[in-house]
Design a protein around this motif. Structure first.
Motif, PDB file in Angstrom:
ATOM      1  N   GLY A   1       0.840  -1.433  -0.505  1.00 54.44           N
ATOM      2  CA  GLY A   1      -0.245   0.249   0.388  1.00 54.44           C
ATOM      3  C   GLY A   1       1.375   1.296   0.032  1.00 54.44           C
ATOM      4  N   GLY A   2       2.413   0.759   0.291  1.00 53.70           N
ATOM      5  CA  GLY A   2       2.948   2.023   0.642  1.00 53.70           C
ATOM      6  C   GLY A   2       3.230   2.716  -0.822  1.00 53.70           C
ATOM      7  N   GLU A   3       3.095   2.532  -1.872  1.00 51.37           N
ATOM      8  CA  GLU A   3       3.091   2.665  -3.137  1.00 51.37           C
ATOM      9  C   GLU A   3       2.475   3.137  -4.069  1.00 51.37           C
ATOM     10  N   PHE A   4       1.064   3.717  -3.245  1.00 49.94           N
ATOM     11  CA  PHE A   4       0.313   4.677  -3.810  1.00 49.94           C
ATOM     12  C   PHE A   4      -0.187   5.415  -2.928  1.00 49.94           C
ATOM     13  N   TYR A   5       0.558   5.494  -1.335  1.00 47.64           N
ATOM     14  CA  TYR A   5      -0.182   6.661  -0.152  1.00 47.64           C
ATOM     15  C   TYR A   5       0.341   7.113   0.202  1.00 47.64           C
ATOM     16  N   THR A   6       0.520   7.572   0.602  1.00 48.77           N
ATOM     17  CA  THR A   6       1.190   9.014   1.374  1.00 48.77           C
ATOM     18  C   THR A   6       0.787   9.095   3.043  1.00 48.77           C
ATOM     19  N   PRO A   7       0.597   8.988   4.462  1.00 41.93           N
ATOM     20  CA  PRO A   7      -0.019   9.305   4.741  1.00 41.93           C
ATOM     21  C   PRO A   7      -0.487  10.809   4.944  1.00 41.93           C
TER      22      PRO A   7
ATOM     23  N   PRO B   1       8.026  10.735  14.005  1.00 40.13           N
ATOM     24  CA  PRO B   1       7.953  10.288  15.097  1.00 40.13           C
ATOM     25  C   PRO B   1       7.966   8.562  14.436  1.00 40.13           C
ATOM     26  N   ASP B   2       7.761   8.173  15.337  1.00 42.11           N
ATOM     27  CA  ASP B   2       7.870   6.891  14.231  1.00 42.11           C
ATOM     28  C   ASP B   2       6.022   6.149  14.247  1.00 42.11           C
ATOM     29  N   ARG B   3       5.771   4.897  13.633  1.00 41.52           N
ATOM     30  CA  ARG B   3       5.017   4.700  13.269  1.00 41.52           C
ATOM     31  C   ARG B   3       3.919   5.208  12.510  1.00 41.52           C
ATOM     32  N   LEU B   4       4.029   6.549  11.922  1.00 41.34           N
ATOM     33  CA  LEU B   4       2.894   6.813  11.372  1.00 41.34           C
ATOM     34  C   LEU B   4       2.666   6.490   9.968  1.00 41.34           C
ATOM     35  N   PHE B   5       3.312   5.715   9.565  1.00 45.11           N
ATOM     36  CA  PHE B   5       3.105   4.499   8.143  1.00 45.11           C
ATOM     37  C   PHE B   5       3.586   3.106   8.653  1.00 45.11           C
TER      38      PHE B   5
ATOM     39  N   ARG C   1       0.344   6.258  14.376  1.00 45.15           N
ATOM     40  CA  ARG C   1       0.133   7.745  14.830  1.00 45.15           C
ATOM     41  C   ARG C   1      -0.265   8.118  13.741  1.00 45.15           C
ATOM     42  N   ILE C   2      -0.970   9.419  14.630  1.00 48.60           N
ATOM     43  CA  ILE C   2      -0.973  10.191  13.590  1.00 48.60           C
ATOM     44  C   ILE C   2      -0.994  11.988  13.652  1.00 48.60           C
ATOM     45  N   LEU C   3       0.173  12.936  13.092  1.00 49.27           N
ATOM     46  CA  LEU C   3       0.019  14.746  13.123  1.00 49.27           C
ATOM     47  C   LEU C   3      -1.209  14.537  13.503  1.00 49.27           C
TER      48      LEU C   3
END
Length: 491
Positions: A163-169, A346-350, A389-391
């Motif tokens: 999913g990281g190929e097409f989506y950035t948080p 921070p960690d765990r954003l992705f 985690r979210i910003l």
């Protein structure tokens, strides 16, 4: 109604529900899409669902002039009871693309490959969603945009690493845009995924009373299916962009472009990439064959216009790696005064990767020559569950505010958070750009610190020390290797 109810929405005077209509929220839509799960190749699942939702939207909103829908391609022509539902959907997709050049190649024509009974059930369910804004509350396109973005996020989570190929948080994209402030000009993304950077850039312009044509969108994407997602996403949001299918290293799809803003989230630590050692883009050093991080950064620098600026998501290793010439490239970029800011995230954003990430901001004409702003945001963000985690809005505003204050000459260092370093200080650290080296420790009285917070803080400090230990270990190994090589040559 606009077809999608969120928490807190109410029925307003004039809203009309016809018999059989369903008030949809994201979870209901997602559960409806599960009708196809198990009967569709996982790699194509999102194409089926998003394609159907888009076809329903253009059918509902064909009267507003956004898209032309030829006779025979409307949703009403796709009754499952008539049989051959997959063939008729494929034909409808083709007809809509022929009638709308902006959609050429964007819509899937793969509906004969799925279980036709389940496809028919999904068509019936989606058929009960109404995207037309007959009550005048919100434009139908805004509703579809929300639905489309919701699905992209859900698919990215469901597909994990792929999913990281097409989506950035969303929070990371917003932070990039808030720092760069792309009010107008040419916006470029060399690995645009599903086009989220472009959508957020336009949203920024509109939120500051700009017009959609204040920015011009240029992008490229190597993966065909992801390129289709981007084309559809731009169409959903009414963005006219020049997004082409091409590998940025093998073929620069926009060779004459001088971008005002570049927004990018390249694949982390990509080892399988087309590499020409003689490429003119490698002005600051030839990137190693086993890692494309500095190939992406140098490609982006090469695409910037005379006043161009860029925001790039990178793996943390890019800030400190000394392997295979990467330290030399990083030093050359700093000495050329191209690096304006580095943010440790921070960690765990992705959800899609466990690799720690950072942001590089590049500027061809910095307002504070020689300096680099370092921001350590590792303590920021809010956990929404055990793994993600979210910003928050406040986090984004604080980081972007620190950058603007530095850019505009009003910066003050904040221990533990941000520090502006001059060239001599950066050289003293061997051009390592890890913000933790520069910002120092936060000034705080930890006497009343809760035990859980203390454990989390100490754990992060330990991990930081372990990362530094691993880096120094690699430096020693590299030096020993070079020493051994010279000794062997002397013999």
């Amino acid at each position: 109604m606009d077809g999608v109810l969120k928490k807190g929405d109410v029925l307003k005077k004039g809203d009309v529900l016809k018999k059989g209509d369903v008030l949809w929220n994201g979870d209901v839509l997602w559960k409806a899409a599960d009708k196809l799960r198990g009967s569709v190749d996982a790699a194509q699942y999102r194409d089926f669902v998003l394609g159907l939702v888009f076809l329903k939207y253009v059918s509902d909103s064909s009267g507003d002039g956004a898209f032309r829908v030829p006779d025979g391609a409307r949703w009403a022509d796709l009754s499952p009871a008539a049989g051959d539902i997959g063939e008729r959907i494929d034909a409808a997709m083709g007809a809509v693309m022929r009638a709308n050049p902006s959609l050429d190649g964007a819509l899937p024509q793969i509906f004969t490959r799925v279980d036709q009974r389940r496809l028919g059930e999904l068509v019936e369910l989606i058929g009960r969603v109404r995207f037309g804004a007959d009550s005048g509350t919100r434009p139908a396109r805004d509703v579809l945009g929300e639905v489309y973005e919701y699905f992209l996020e859900k698919f990215a989570r469901a597909e994990g690493k792929r999913g990281g190929e097409f989506y950035t948080p969303a929070g990371v994209v917003r932070l990039l845009v808030e720092v760069l402030e792309p009010f107008r000009g040419r916006v470029y993304d060399p690995c645009c995924g599903s086009g989220g950077m472009f959508v957020q850039a336009e949203r920024f312009v509109l939120s500051h009373r700009g017009r959609p044509d204040d920015i011009a969108v240029y992008g490229q994407e190597a993966n065909e299916r992801t390129w289709r997602l981007a084309r559809m996403n731009l169409a959903v949001h009414g963005i006219a962009g020049d997004v082409r299918r091409a590998d940025a290293f093998y073929e620069d799809a926009h060779p004459g472009l001088a971008a005002d803003h570049v927004l990018a989230n390249p694949p982390f630590n990509m080892s399988d990439w087309y590499r020409d050692p003689g490429d003119a883009r490698w002005r600051y050093g030839v990137p190693p064959a086993g890692n494309a991080n500095f190939a992406w950064i140098q490609h982006i620098v090469a695409k910037l216009g005379p006043r161009g600026r860029a925001g790039v998501v990178m793996a943390n290793g890019s800030m400190s790696s000394r392997q295979s010439g990467e330290a030399g490239i990083r030093a050359a970029l700093v000495e050329a005064d191209l690096v304006s800011c580095v943010v440790a995230l921070p960690d765990r954003l992705f959800r899609t990767t466990p690799i720690p990430a950072c942001l590089w901001f590049l500027d061809k004409r910095k307002s504070v020559p020689g300096e680099v702003l370092f921001v350590d945001a590792r303590e920021m963000g809010t956990m929404v569950d055990r793994t993600e985690r979210i910003l928050t809005d406040d986090d984004i505003a604080r980081i972007a505010g620190a950058y603007r204050a530095w850019r505009d000459g009003g910066h003050s260092d904040v221990p533990g958070f941000c520090h502006a370093a001059g060239p001599d200080e950066i050289r003293s650290h061997g051009h390592v750009l890890t913000p933790g080296r520069y910002v120092g420790a936060a000034e705080a009285d930890r006497g009343d610190e809760p035990a859980a917070d203390r454990v989390e803080r100490l754990t992060k400090e330990l991990l930081t020390h372990l990362e530094e230990s691993a880096r120094l270990d690699q430096v020693v190994r590299d030096e020993l290797g070079r020493f051994g090589g010279r000794a062997g040559a002397a013999r």
